[in-house]
Write a protein that holds these residues in place. Structure first.
Motif, PDB file in Angstrom:
ATOM      1  N   TRP A   1       0.831  -1.245  -0.060  1.00  0.00           N
ATOM      2  CA  TRP A   1      -0.116   0.021  -0.109  1.00  0.00           C
ATOM      3  C   TRP A   1       0.972   1.220  -0.129  1.00  0.00           C
ATOM      4  CZ3 TRP A   1      -1.795   4.071   3.484  1.00  0.00           C
ATOM      5  CH2 TRP A   1      -2.890   4.838   3.010  1.00  0.00           C
ATOM      6  N   THR A   2       1.986   1.310   0.531  1.00  0.00           N
ATOM      7  CA  THR A   2       2.782   2.369   0.871  1.00  0.00           C
ATOM      8  C   THR A   2       4.099   2.575  -0.200  1.00  0.00           C
ATOM      9  OG1 THR A   2       4.183   1.338   2.442  1.00  0.00           O
ATOM     10  CG2 THR A   2       2.348   2.455   3.343  1.00  0.00           C
ATOM     11  N   GLY A   3       4.637   1.372  -0.507  1.00  0.00           N
ATOM     12  CA  GLY A   3       5.483   1.254  -1.306  1.00  0.00           C
ATOM     13  C   GLY A   3       7.019   1.340  -0.739  1.00  0.00           C
ATOM     14  N   ALA A   4       6.810   1.335   0.597  1.00  0.00           N
ATOM     15  CA  ALA A   4       8.057   1.417   1.776  1.00  0.00           C
ATOM     16  C   ALA A   4       8.997   0.247   1.583  1.00  0.00           C
ATOM     17  CB  ALA A   4       7.568   1.504   2.978  1.00  0.00           C
ATOM     18  N   SER A   5      10.155   0.371   1.881  1.00  0.00           N
ATOM     19  CA  SER A   5      11.156  -0.502   1.896  1.00  0.00           C
ATOM     20  C   SER A   5      11.226  -1.760   2.767  1.00  0.00           C
ATOM     21  CB  SER A   5      12.582  -0.014   2.244  1.00  0.00           C
ATOM     22  OG  SER A   5      12.838   0.855   3.308  1.00  0.00           O
ATOM     23  N   SER A   6      10.443  -1.634   3.952  1.00  0.00           N
ATOM     24  CA  SER A   6      10.147  -2.543   5.094  1.00  0.00           C
ATOM     25  C   SER A   6       8.889  -2.146   5.704  1.00  0.00           C
ATOM     26  CB  SER A   6      11.478  -2.529   6.156  1.00  0.00           C
ATOM     27  OG  SER A   6      11.327  -1.240   6.834  1.00  0.00           O
ATOM     28  N   ILE A   7       8.531  -3.258   6.751  1.00  0.00           N
ATOM     29  CA  ILE A   7       7.301  -3.338   7.354  1.00  0.00           C
ATOM     30  C   ILE A   7       7.520  -2.143   8.297  1.00  0.00           C
ATOM     31  CG2 ILE A   7       5.792  -4.226   9.091  1.00  0.00           C
ATOM     32  CD1 ILE A   7       6.275  -6.837   7.341  1.00  0.00           C
ATOM     33  N   PRO A   8       8.363  -1.902   9.230  1.00  0.00           N
ATOM     34  CA  PRO A   8       8.467  -0.927  10.126  1.00  0.00           C
ATOM     35  C   PRO A   8       8.258   0.491   9.651  1.00  0.00           C
ATOM     36  CG  PRO A   8      10.168  -2.430  10.761  1.00  0.00           C
ATOM     37  CD  PRO A   8       9.717  -2.858   9.365  1.00  0.00           C
ATOM     38  N   VAL A   9       9.025   0.860   8.396  1.00  0.00           N
ATOM     39  CA  VAL A   9       8.681   2.073   7.620  1.00  0.00           C
ATOM     40  C   VAL A   9       7.435   2.420   7.160  1.00  0.00           C
ATOM     41  CG1 VAL A   9       9.709   3.280   5.641  1.00  0.00           C
ATOM     42  CG2 VAL A   9      11.471   2.239   6.924  1.00  0.00           C
ATOM     43  N   ALA A  10       6.916   0.986   6.612  1.00  0.00           N
ATOM     44  CA  ALA A  10       5.489   1.072   6.023  1.00  0.00           C
ATOM     45  C   ALA A  10       4.226   1.448   6.999  1.00  0.00           C
ATOM     46  CB  ALA A  10       5.360  -0.039   5.483  1.00  0.00           C
ATOM     47  N   LEU A  11       4.681   1.017   8.298  1.00  0.00           N
ATOM     48  CA  LEU A  11       3.764   1.414   9.322  1.00  0.00           C
ATOM     49  C   LEU A  11       3.670   2.785   9.755  1.00  0.00           C
ATOM     50  CD1 LEU A  11       3.951  -1.561  11.856  1.00  0.00           C
ATOM     51  CD2 LEU A  11       2.632  -1.425  10.022  1.00  0.00           C
ATOM     52  N   VAL A  12       4.889   3.404   9.896  1.00  0.00           N
ATOM     53  CA  VAL A  12       5.081   4.768   9.971  1.00  0.00           C
ATOM     54  C   VAL A  12       4.416   5.503   9.046  1.00  0.00           C
ATOM     55  CG1 VAL A  12       6.824   6.697  10.209  1.00  0.00           C
ATOM     56  CG2 VAL A  12       7.393   4.664  11.175  1.00  0.00           C
ATOM     57  N   SER A  13       4.548   5.303   7.650  1.00  0.00           N
ATOM     58  CA  SER A  13       4.185   5.817   6.545  1.00  0.00           C
ATOM     59  C   SER A  13       2.452   5.789   6.732  1.00  0.00           C
ATOM     60  CB  SER A  13       4.453   5.111   5.354  1.00  0.00           C
ATOM     61  OG  SER A  13       3.742   5.743   3.878  1.00  0.00           O
ATOM     62  N   MET A  14       1.995   4.682   6.988  1.00  0.00           N
ATOM     63  CA  MET A  14       0.404   4.461   7.193  1.00  0.00           C
ATOM     64  C   MET A  14      -0.144   5.513   7.978  1.00  0.00           C
ATOM     65  SD  MET A  14      -0.211   0.293   6.776  1.00  0.00           S
ATOM     66  CE  MET A  14      -1.994   0.575   6.929  1.00  0.00           C
ATOM     67  N   LEU A  15       0.517   5.576   9.646  1.00  0.00           N
ATOM     68  CA  LEU A  15       0.003   6.420  10.628  1.00  0.00           C
ATOM     69  C   LEU A  15       0.173   7.957  10.096  1.00  0.00           C
ATOM     70  CD1 LEU A  15       1.132   4.128  12.949  1.00  0.00           C
ATOM     71  CD2 LEU A  15      -0.715   5.519  13.426  1.00  0.00           C
ATOM     72  N   SER A  16       1.317   8.212   9.253  1.00  0.00           N
ATOM     73  CA  SER A  16       1.423   9.561   8.718  1.00  0.00           C
ATOM     74  C   SER A  16       0.446   9.987   7.610  1.00  0.00           C
ATOM     75  CB  SER A  16       2.902   9.673   8.031  1.00  0.00           C
ATOM     76  OG  SER A  16       3.988   9.550   8.996  1.00  0.00           O
ATOM     77  N   ARG A  17       0.067   8.990   6.922  1.00  0.00           N
ATOM     78  CA  ARG A  17      -1.069   9.325   5.825  1.00  0.00           C
ATOM     79  C   ARG A  17      -2.416   9.364   6.390  1.00  0.00           C
ATOM     80  NH1 ARG A  17       1.289   5.561   0.974  1.00  0.00           N
ATOM     81  NH2 ARG A  17      -0.756   5.952   0.041  1.00  0.00           N
ATOM     82  N   LEU A  18      -2.620   8.610   7.434  1.00  0.00           N
ATOM     83  CA  LEU A  18      -3.872   8.481   7.857  1.00  0.00           C
ATOM     84  C   LEU A  18      -3.952   8.865   9.060  1.00  0.00           C
ATOM     85  CD1 LEU A  18      -4.467   4.733   6.552  1.00  0.00           C
ATOM     86  CD2 LEU A  18      -5.552   6.848   5.414  1.00  0.00           C
TER      87      LEU A  18
ATOM     88  N   ALA B   1      12.712   3.736  12.750  1.00  0.00           N
ATOM     89  CA  ALA B   1      11.766   2.637  13.050  1.00  0.00           C
ATOM     90  C   ALA B   1      12.452   1.342  12.871  1.00  0.00           C
ATOM     91  CB  ALA B   1      10.516   2.955  12.150  1.00  0.00           C
ATOM     92  N   GLU B   2      13.247   1.409  11.916  1.00  0.00           N
ATOM     93  CA  GLU B   2      13.689  -0.078  11.755  1.00  0.00           C
ATOM     94  C   GLU B   2      14.823  -0.465  13.057  1.00  0.00           C
ATOM     95  OE1 GLU B   2      15.505   0.658   7.740  1.00  0.00           O
ATOM     96  OE2 GLU B   2      13.891  -1.032   7.117  1.00  0.00           O
ATOM     97  N   ALA B   3      15.502   0.218  13.338  1.00  0.00           N
ATOM     98  CA  ALA B   3      16.372   0.281  14.721  1.00  0.00           C
ATOM     99  C   ALA B   3      15.461  -0.270  15.989  1.00  0.00           C
ATOM    100  CB  ALA B   3      17.163   1.517  14.834  1.00  0.00           C
TER     101      ALA B   3
END
Length: 405
Positions: free
Chosen positions: A242-259, A292-294
């Motif tokens: 959904w986000t096109g992010a490089s990893s799941i942790p990064v994608a979760l940050v992206s989801m909460l930022s966009r929503l 987020a990944e760290a």
């Protein structure tokens, strides 16, 4: 397996009372009283009931499950080791799990007036699910799914046939929608029947009723529904897709930022457990940002790998969590483990995600802290994997295996 060209016949379920409306049968609606509630944290006291109400809108069906020694090759002929006919569908399964845990579910959906449809309704009613808002078409077919369970790989393959005719927005009247939402504490969508779900989401949002969305995969109407979501539970592949992010942790940050309306997002990871990103109610200082990944890697290292029962580790609260190329958010990260099920007890993973969601709905409605809710949901999902089919082994709240939660 039964040939796809012919639907298997089910025993006729007990008759149910209906009235006719616009060429279809509709289950009569009970007279419901409205209860005041505004937040998940206060819903039990606001409703004055120990059994909160959850309204689901989405898929219900009949599952035809065949367990086989291994998945067949093309043009093979094999025999099943076990066969089961049972109710299915994401919404049907999740709300059956919620009902057995003690919630009072209602479902908005549609079936046909055939043996499969009657079986779907009868099974849901037996588990205490309110089917008053399920439309019954005079003609057509109810949804059904063939499921091949591979005992060698412990995987399942689903072949779904949608119901016909499909439910359309005009079939959900304003009066029925209003009645269905009266007294509801939380609404759940599996993103099927997306046009209907959008109507329900708009009205639920007006009433300030929290909404949980099952984001299994990218579907038509999902983006519009996510704008109304309070909580999201998604599959392992969804956040990056959904986000096109490089990893799941990064994608979760992206989801909460966009929503910005979402309070948390959980991604289920199968035997690896789950990962949850929870938004803080106040902004954290940007001076103490953490990647987020760290943060995820540090949580992984703190997990007790010797434990066979579900556990949860959490970061500090109100961290400023950042990701490369994504705006940071204030919150905390939680990592939950899955139950380690002995190979001899693991039967079928069909509906494990639905069982998890049913338990999350229960956790939200009973104000469970996430540190307890995630292991509880994993335990419920683990119980469900010990029987053939999504519902066979779903536990009740009094089950001794849930006593510690």
């Amino acid at each position: 397996m039964v040939p796809c060209a012919q639907q298997p016949q089910l025993p006729t379920a007990p008759p149910f009372h209906t009235f006719r409306q616009a060429g279809r049968r509709v289950i009569p609606l009970p007279r419901l009283h409205r209860r005041s509630r505004r937040t998940i944290a206060t819903m039990a006291s606001a409703s004055g009931s120990p059994n909160p109400v959850v309204l689901g809108c989405g898929g219900i069906s009949v599952d035809y499950l065949a367990a086989v020694a291994s998945f067949p090759n093309p043009d093979d002929k094999i025999r099943s080791l076990a066969l089961k006919v049972q109710g299915g569908g994401n919404t049907g399964n999740a709300l059956t799990a919620a009902a057995r845990l003690g919630l009072r579910p209602r479902i908005i959906s549609k079936v046909a007036n055939d043996a499969q449809g009657r079986s779907i309704l009868s099974e849901l009613q037996t588990d205490g699910v309110d089917t008053s808002y399920i439309l019954v078409a005079e003609n057509g077919n109810s949804p059904f799914t063939y499921i091949i369970v591979d005992e060698q790989t412990k995987t399942r393959t689903c072949i779904h046939t949608p119901g016909s005719p499909p439910m359309v927005p005009e079939e959900l009247t304003k009066a029925n929608l209003s009645s269905a939402l009266d007294g509801v504490d939380i609404v759940y969508f599996d993103v099927r029947l997306h046009d209907i779900a959008l109507l329900v989401a708009e009205e639920a949002s007006q009433r300030k009723i929290p909404i949980l969305i099952d984001a299994e995969r990218k579907r038509e109407g999902l983006d519009e529904l996510l704008n109304f979501a309070s909580y999201v539970v998604c599959s392992a592949k969804f956040p990056q897709a959904w986000t096109g992010a490089s990893s799941i942790p990064v994608a979760l940050v992206s989801m909460l930022s966009r929503l910005p309306n979402i309070k948390f997002v959980i991604v289920t990871l199968g035997e690896k457990g789950c990962l949850m990103l929870e938004r803080s109610s106040t902004d954290a200082s940007e001076a103490g940002e953490i990647d987020a990944e760290a943060l995820f890697e540090s949580l992984e290292k703190s997990i007790d790998q010797s434990s066979t029962i579900p556990k949860c580790v959490a970061s500090k609260s109100n961290l400023r969590i950042s990701a490369d190329g994504v705006s940071s958010i204030s919150g905390r990260l939680l990592l939950g483990t899955a139950e380690v099920i002995p190979p001899g007890e693991l039967v079928d993973t069909t509906g494990a995600g639905d069982a998890f969601i049913g338990a999350v709905l229960y956790g939200l409605c009973t104000s469970m802290p996430p540190e307890r809710m995630l292991p509880f949901a994993a335990r419920v999902a683990g119980c469900g994997c010990r029987g053939l089919g999504a519902r066979t082994s779903l536990p009740h709240r009094a089950d001794p295996r849930l006593a510690g939660y």
